[in-house]
Design a protein around this motif. Structure first.
Motif, PDB file in Angstrom:
ATOM      1  N   ALA A   1      -1.450   3.465  -1.356  1.00 15.00           N
ATOM      2  CA  ALA A   1      -0.458   2.476  -1.778  1.00 15.00           C
ATOM      3  C   ALA A   1       0.976   2.941  -1.551  1.00 15.00           C
ATOM      4  O   ALA A   1       1.911   2.245  -1.926  1.00 15.00           O
ATOM      5  CB  ALA A   1      -0.662   2.137  -3.248  1.00 15.00           C
TER       6      ALA A   1
ATOM      7  N   ASP B   1      -8.229   1.846  -8.146  1.00 13.19           N
ATOM      8  CA  ASP B   1      -7.269   0.974  -7.469  1.00 13.19           C
ATOM      9  C   ASP B   1      -6.449   0.161  -8.471  1.00 13.19           C
ATOM     10  O   ASP B   1      -5.256  -0.071  -8.271  1.00 13.19           O
ATOM     11  CB  ASP B   1      -7.966   0.059  -6.465  1.00 13.19           C
ATOM     12  CG  ASP B   1      -9.042  -0.799  -7.095  1.00 13.19           C
ATOM     13  OD1 ASP B   1      -9.500  -0.489  -8.218  1.00 13.19           O
ATOM     14  OD2 ASP B   1      -9.445  -1.798  -6.456  1.00 13.19           O
ATOM     15  N   ARG B   2      -7.068  -0.230  -9.602  1.00  8.25           N
ATOM     16  CA  ARG B   2      -6.321  -0.955 -10.632  1.00  8.25           C
ATOM     17  C   ARG B   2      -5.285  -0.050 -11.290  1.00  8.25           C
ATOM     18  O   ARG B   2      -4.139  -0.454 -11.530  1.00  8.25           O
ATOM     19  CB  ARG B   2      -7.270  -1.490 -11.701  1.00  8.25           C
ATOM     20  CG  ARG B   2      -8.198  -2.603 -11.255  1.00  8.25           C
ATOM     21  CD  ARG B   2      -8.921  -3.186 -12.451  1.00  8.25           C
ATOM     22  NE  ARG B   2      -7.988  -3.813 -13.385  1.00  8.25           N
ATOM     23  CZ  ARG B   2      -8.282  -4.054 -14.665  1.00  8.25           C
ATOM     24  NH1 ARG B   2      -9.457  -3.683 -15.167  1.00  8.25           N
ATOM     25  NH2 ARG B   2      -7.396  -4.639 -15.442  1.00  8.25           N
TER      26      ARG B   2
ATOM     27  N   ARG C   1      -2.323   0.490  -8.860  1.00  7.93           N
ATOM     28  CA  ARG C   1      -1.408  -0.655  -8.775  1.00  7.93           C
ATOM     29  C   ARG C   1      -0.493  -0.711  -9.995  1.00  7.93           C
ATOM     30  O   ARG C   1       0.706  -0.974  -9.875  1.00  7.93           O
ATOM     31  CB  ARG C   1      -2.198  -1.957  -8.636  1.00  7.93           C
ATOM     32  CG  ARG C   1      -2.851  -2.155  -7.272  1.00  7.93           C
ATOM     33  CD  ARG C   1      -3.281  -3.601  -7.073  1.00  7.93           C
ATOM     34  NE  ARG C   1      -4.281  -4.012  -8.047  1.00  7.93           N
ATOM     35  CZ  ARG C   1      -5.596  -3.895  -7.874  1.00  7.93           C
ATOM     36  NH1 ARG C   1      -6.072  -3.339  -6.755  1.00  7.93           N
ATOM     37  NH2 ARG C   1      -6.442  -4.312  -8.792  1.00  7.93           N
ATOM     38  N   GLN C   2      -1.065  -0.461 -11.194  1.00  6.69           N
ATOM     39  CA  GLN C   2      -0.244  -0.521 -12.398  1.00  6.69           C
ATOM     40  C   GLN C   2       0.756   0.629 -12.433  1.00  6.69           C
ATOM     41  O   GLN C   2       1.909   0.461 -12.866  1.00  6.69           O
ATOM     42  CB  GLN C   2      -1.138  -0.459 -13.645  1.00  6.69           C
ATOM     43  CG  GLN C   2      -0.447  -0.918 -14.919  1.00  6.69           C
ATOM     44  CD  GLN C   2      -0.194  -2.425 -14.937  1.00  6.69           C
ATOM     45  OE1 GLN C   2      -1.041  -3.203 -14.492  1.00  6.69           O
ATOM     46  NE2 GLN C   2       0.974  -2.838 -15.437  1.00  6.69           N
TER      47      GLN C   2
ATOM     48  N   THR D   1       5.352   8.774  -6.829  1.00  6.12           N
ATOM     49  CA  THR D   1       5.189   7.349  -6.550  1.00  6.12           C
ATOM     50  C   THR D   1       6.439   6.825  -5.829  1.00  6.12           C
ATOM     51  O   THR D   1       7.542   7.343  -6.036  1.00  6.12           O
ATOM     52  CB  THR D   1       4.955   6.557  -7.839  1.00  6.12           C
ATOM     53  OG1 THR D   1       6.077   6.733  -8.690  1.00  6.12           O
ATOM     54  CG2 THR D   1       3.704   7.027  -8.546  1.00  6.12           C
TER      55      THR D   1
ATOM     56  N   LEU E   1       2.189   2.073  -9.875  1.00  6.08           N
ATOM     57  CA  LEU E   1       3.290   1.788  -8.957  1.00  6.08           C
ATOM     58  C   LEU E   1       4.262   0.782  -9.563  1.00  6.08           C
ATOM     59  O   LEU E   1       5.464   0.830  -9.271  1.00  6.08           O
ATOM     60  CB  LEU E   1       2.749   1.281  -7.621  1.00  6.08           C
ATOM     61  CG  LEU E   1       2.567   2.371  -6.548  1.00  6.08           C
ATOM     62  CD1 LEU E   1       1.593   3.436  -6.993  1.00  6.08           C
ATOM     63  CD2 LEU E   1       2.106   1.768  -5.234  1.00  6.08           C
ATOM     64  N   ARG E   2       3.780  -0.090 -10.414  1.00  5.74           N
ATOM     65  CA  ARG E   2       4.658  -1.052 -11.077  1.00  5.74           C
ATOM     66  C   ARG E   2       5.442  -0.406 -12.220  1.00  5.74           C
ATOM     67  O   ARG E   2       6.632  -0.674 -12.398  1.00  5.74           O
ATOM     68  CB  ARG E   2       3.834  -2.214 -11.636  1.00  5.74           C
ATOM     69  CG  ARG E   2       3.289  -3.165 -10.587  1.00  5.74           C
ATOM     70  CD  ARG E   2       2.568  -4.318 -11.239  1.00  5.74           C
ATOM     71  NE  ARG E   2       3.410  -5.024 -12.211  1.00  5.74           N
ATOM     72  CZ  ARG E   2       2.974  -5.973 -13.032  1.00  5.74           C
ATOM     73  NH1 ARG E   2       1.708  -6.348 -12.996  1.00  5.74           N
ATOM     74  NH2 ARG E   2       3.797  -6.559 -13.865  1.00  5.74           N
TER      75      ARG E   2
END
Length: 245
Positions: free
Chosen positions: A67, A38-39, A42-43, A242, A45-46
């Motif tokens: 996500a 999950d970490r 998230r990164q 993404t 997607l950024r």
């Protein structure tokens, strides 16, 4: 920028490594997480918005989809070590394997072989352009000619082919790669797919490459041929896109 191409790492904002990255030609980076899925998601997607990415990690793929990423392809990477190969296949009278190349008959055969219901989708103008670029400009890699061939019928027209390259830059081990193998519907059912595959295996060995590899999408009936011919599983490859920023 948290992505560091020099050391092929995706890092958190504080510099902590989260995943290893390997660029795979036009397919986008292969992402192997070294932190919780999950970490990493998230990164990604950024820092990788609107990108195609690949991963062998089911947990990361699920986290990315949750996500907002889109799963576009599920496939398996296979390889053959070339140490013990089946004998080449004898073709029926009038049929032959000729030098690799590209012509309108081959384009028509592959367009028919890769119809809209094929697990990998239909043959497109981009596919044709990619093959032509390989032969005309060695872009992005030149064909491995000893392992590539056209299937030619009694009428002298191309009815299928196998196209290989190698060594390729997108794997973590040295190998040649089957980029495409296909036989037009009018020539199917005669064992030509196996003949082309065995030609690729023997040609790869003759060219001094240690391994021949490929990627086969889930649901492709050709997987049975690869298994029977002695290919073994390297890894799963899940391709995702993404969401845009």
């Amino acid at each position: 920028m948290p992505i560091r191409p020099a050391d092929a790492l995706l890092c958190a904002d504080d510099g902590e490594p989260l995943a290893r990255l390997r660029e795979r030609d036009d397919d986008g980076p292969m992402v192997r997480p070294i932190a919780a899925a999950d970490r990493v998601a998230r990164q990604m997607l950024r820092d990788l918005p609107g990108r195609q990415v690949e991963t062998p990690d089911d947990a990361l793929a699920k986290a990315l989809v949750a996500a907002g990423a889109t799963l576009t392809r599920s496939a398996t990477e296979l390889q053959h070590d070339l140490e013990d190969l089946p004998d080449p296949v004898a073709l029926p009278a009038g049929w032959s394997l000729s030098a690799a190349g590209w012509d309108g008959d081959l384009a028509a055969a592959l367009d028919a072989a890769y119809g809209p219901d094929h697990p990998d989708g239909g043959w497109t103008d981009n596919d044709t352009t990619s093959v032509r670029d390989m032969f005309e400009r060695s872009d992005p890699v030149p064909p491995l000619l000893p392992a590539s061939a056209r299937l030619v019928g009694p009428d002298g027209r191309s009815a299928g082919h196998v196209l290989c390259a190698g060594p390729v830059p997108w794997t973590e081990y040295p190998c040649a790669w089957i980029l495409n193998i296909g036989v037009g519907p009018h020539a199917q059912g005669n064992g030509f797919g196996r003949a082309l595959l065995l030609h690729a295996l023997h040609g790869t060995r003759d060219a001094g490459q240690p391994v021949l590899a490929l990627s086969v999408v889930d649901g492709n009936p050709a997987r049975h041929l690869y298994d029977r011919t002695g290919f073994t599983v390297v890894t799963r490859v899940l391709t995702l896109t993404t969401p845009a920023a």
